[in-house]
Structure formats: C-alpha cells, structure tokens
Design a protein around this motif. Structure first.
Motif, PDB file in Angstrom:
ATOM      1  N   SER A   1       0.826  -1.213   0.000  1.00 62.63           N
ATOM      2  CA  SER A   1       0.000   0.000   0.000  1.00 62.63           C
ATOM      3  C   SER A   1       0.858   1.260   0.000  1.00 62.63           C
ATOM      4  N   LEU A   2       1.988   1.230   0.704  1.00 64.90           N
ATOM      5  CA  LEU A   2       2.875   2.398   0.692  1.00 64.90           C
ATOM      6  C   LEU A   2       3.592   2.538  -0.650  1.00 64.90           C
TER       7      LEU A   2
ATOM      8  N   ILE B   1       2.261   1.747  -3.528  1.00 68.84           N
ATOM      9  CA  ILE B   1       1.228   2.354  -4.371  1.00 68.84           C
ATOM     10  C   ILE B   1       1.117   3.845  -4.063  1.00 68.84           C
ATOM     11  N   SER B   2       1.247   4.187  -2.799  1.00 68.35           N
ATOM     12  CA  SER B   2       1.199   5.597  -2.406  1.00 68.35           C
ATOM     13  C   SER B   2       2.374   6.371  -3.013  1.00 68.35           C
ATOM     14  N   VAL B   3       3.551   5.763  -3.056  1.00 72.01           N
ATOM     15  CA  VAL B   3       4.710   6.424  -3.668  1.00 72.01           C
ATOM     16  C   VAL B   3       4.454   6.671  -5.149  1.00 72.01           C
TER      17      VAL B   3
ATOM     18  N   ARG C   1       1.533   6.898  -6.680  1.00 75.15           N
ATOM     19  CA  ARG C   1       0.455   7.870  -6.875  1.00 75.15           C
ATOM     20  C   ARG C   1       0.871   9.285  -6.488  1.00 75.15           C
ATOM     21  N   LYS C   2       1.824   9.414  -5.588  1.00 71.83           N
ATOM     22  CA  LYS C   2       2.232  10.742  -5.113  1.00 71.83           C
ATOM     23  C   LYS C   2       3.619  11.133  -5.640  1.00 71.83           C
ATOM     24  N   THR C   3       3.985  10.609  -6.781  1.00 70.50           N
ATOM     25  CA  THR C   3       5.304  10.901  -7.346  1.00 70.50           C
ATOM     26  C   THR C   3       5.499  12.398  -7.538  1.00 70.50           C
TER      27      THR C   3
ATOM     28  N   GLU D   1       4.039  14.878  -5.937  1.00 73.09           N
ATOM     29  CA  GLU D   1       4.146  15.537  -4.628  1.00 73.09           C
ATOM     30  C   GLU D   1       5.528  15.310  -4.014  1.00 73.09           C
TER      31      GLU D   1
ATOM     32  N   PHE E   1       7.634   8.236   4.763  1.00 73.83           N
ATOM     33  CA  PHE E   1       7.050   6.920   4.519  1.00 73.83           C
ATOM     34  C   PHE E   1       7.339   5.940   5.658  1.00 73.83           C
TER      35      PHE E   1
ATOM     36  N   GLN F   1       4.776   6.748   8.162  1.00 76.87           N
ATOM     37  CA  GLN F   1       3.478   6.167   7.809  1.00 76.87           C
ATOM     38  C   GLN F   1       3.434   4.687   8.196  1.00 76.87           C
TER      39      GLN F   1
END
Length: 189
Positions: free
Chosen positions: A65-66, A68-70, A72-74, A76, A94, A97
């Motif tokens: 999940s983290l 995927i977060s990386v 999706r937030k590339t 940012e 991260f 998190q």
C-alpha cells in the motif's frame, strides 16, 4: 497437598521427601505433569510462530500500500524535493506512515483480542447450547468455561515486534521515494 500462595512447590516437595519413609516420594505438580506442560509450551511457541507469520503477511500489505502511495504521489514527492527536502526527510515520511499504521493496527488488534477474551466463555456456552452439547464439554474436557492466561511479557513482545516489523515494511517504499529525482518526479504523469 495444597500450599499457600507464594510457596515454592519444589522446595516444599524436597522438605516433605526429607521426612517421608524410604520408597515413598512427593512430587510437585510440575514434576507430575511435566509432559503436559511441555506440550502446552510447544503449542504456545507454535501459536507465537504463526502469529509472527501473520504479522509478516500484514507487513507485506503495508509495503504494497505504501509503494502504491509512492507511485500515486510521485509529483508531490518531486515537489518536496524541489522545495529543498533531503532524500532522508522524504524517506522519513514513509517510514513514519509505516510506524503509524503499525501503532494503529496493533492498538486495534489488542482491543479486538481483549474483547474476544472477555466474551470467550459466553461464545463457548452459546455454541454448546445451540448444538445441545453442554454435557459433552463437562464430560470430555472436565470444564464448561474456556480458561485463559495472558502474559504481559508475551503481549509486550508481540506489540514491539509488530510495530518494528510494520516500520521496517515502510523502508522499501521510503527508499524508493528517496531515490526519486525532483525534476523527473515533477514530469511524471
């Protein structure tokens, strides 16, 4: 023979054996049921081992999940780098998190686990009543309530390991986020 609380069973058995005639011997409860206690300790170890694997599987879920977060937030993450954040600071986001997920998951698991322990006897009795097997419990197991003993040191060890494993699960996404170059990250779609 019943002993007062706090009396060492082995010492009491040794004192009794000192005054018993030849051929007669007193045993402590632990000596009499050593095989049974060994089996219980083996089961406890196996449950701990299985629980550790459950936590590791959950850590893979945290990692995915983290990650995927990386992804999706590339953009940012690139913006943070462009504003002056060092790679270690981006990685720390991260890891934090992963730590937060570990703490919240552990607290939720503890709450659910202790709630299940609180109602375990009601559930066992309800199942026995529904299946009309109350007498079977008493006849074969010689109890009608499910015993439980919670060791504080074991719970503490599980809590610490769970939080550490969850935090370590955030290391792979943190490493990936820290490697992103700000210019390339800002260009990504």
């Amino acid at each position: 023979m019943r002993l007062n609380p706090g009396v060492n069973e082995d010492d009491a058995a040794a004192r009794i054996n000192a005054v018993l005639p030849e051929g007669t011997r007193a045993f402590s409860w632990e000596d009499s049921f050593s095989d049974f206690l060994w089996v219980l300790n083996l089961e406890r170890g196996m449950i701990f081992f299985l629980l550790l694997f459950i936590v590791i599987v959950a850590a893979f879920s945290v990692t995915s999940s983290l990650l995927i977060s990386v992804v999706r937030k590339t953009r940012e993450i690139g913006l943070l780098g462009a504003l002056g954040a060092r790679p270690a600071q981006v990685a720390a986001c991260f890891c934090a998190q992963g730590l937060l997920i570990g703490i919240l998951g552990t607290l939720s698991g503890l709450a659910l686990g202790f709630a299940a322990l609180a109602v375990r006897n009601d559930v066992v009795l309800w199942i026995a009543r529904v299946t009309q097997r109350q007498e079977v419990l008493r006849r074969f197991y010689q109890f009608s309530e499910l015993p439980s003993h919670t060791s504080g040191s074991t719970v503490a060890l599980i809590v610490v390991l769970t939080i550490v494993i969850s935090t370590l699960a955030g290391m792979i996404p943190a490493w990936r986020a820290a490697r992103l170059k700000p210019v390339e990250a800002l260009r990504s779609e």
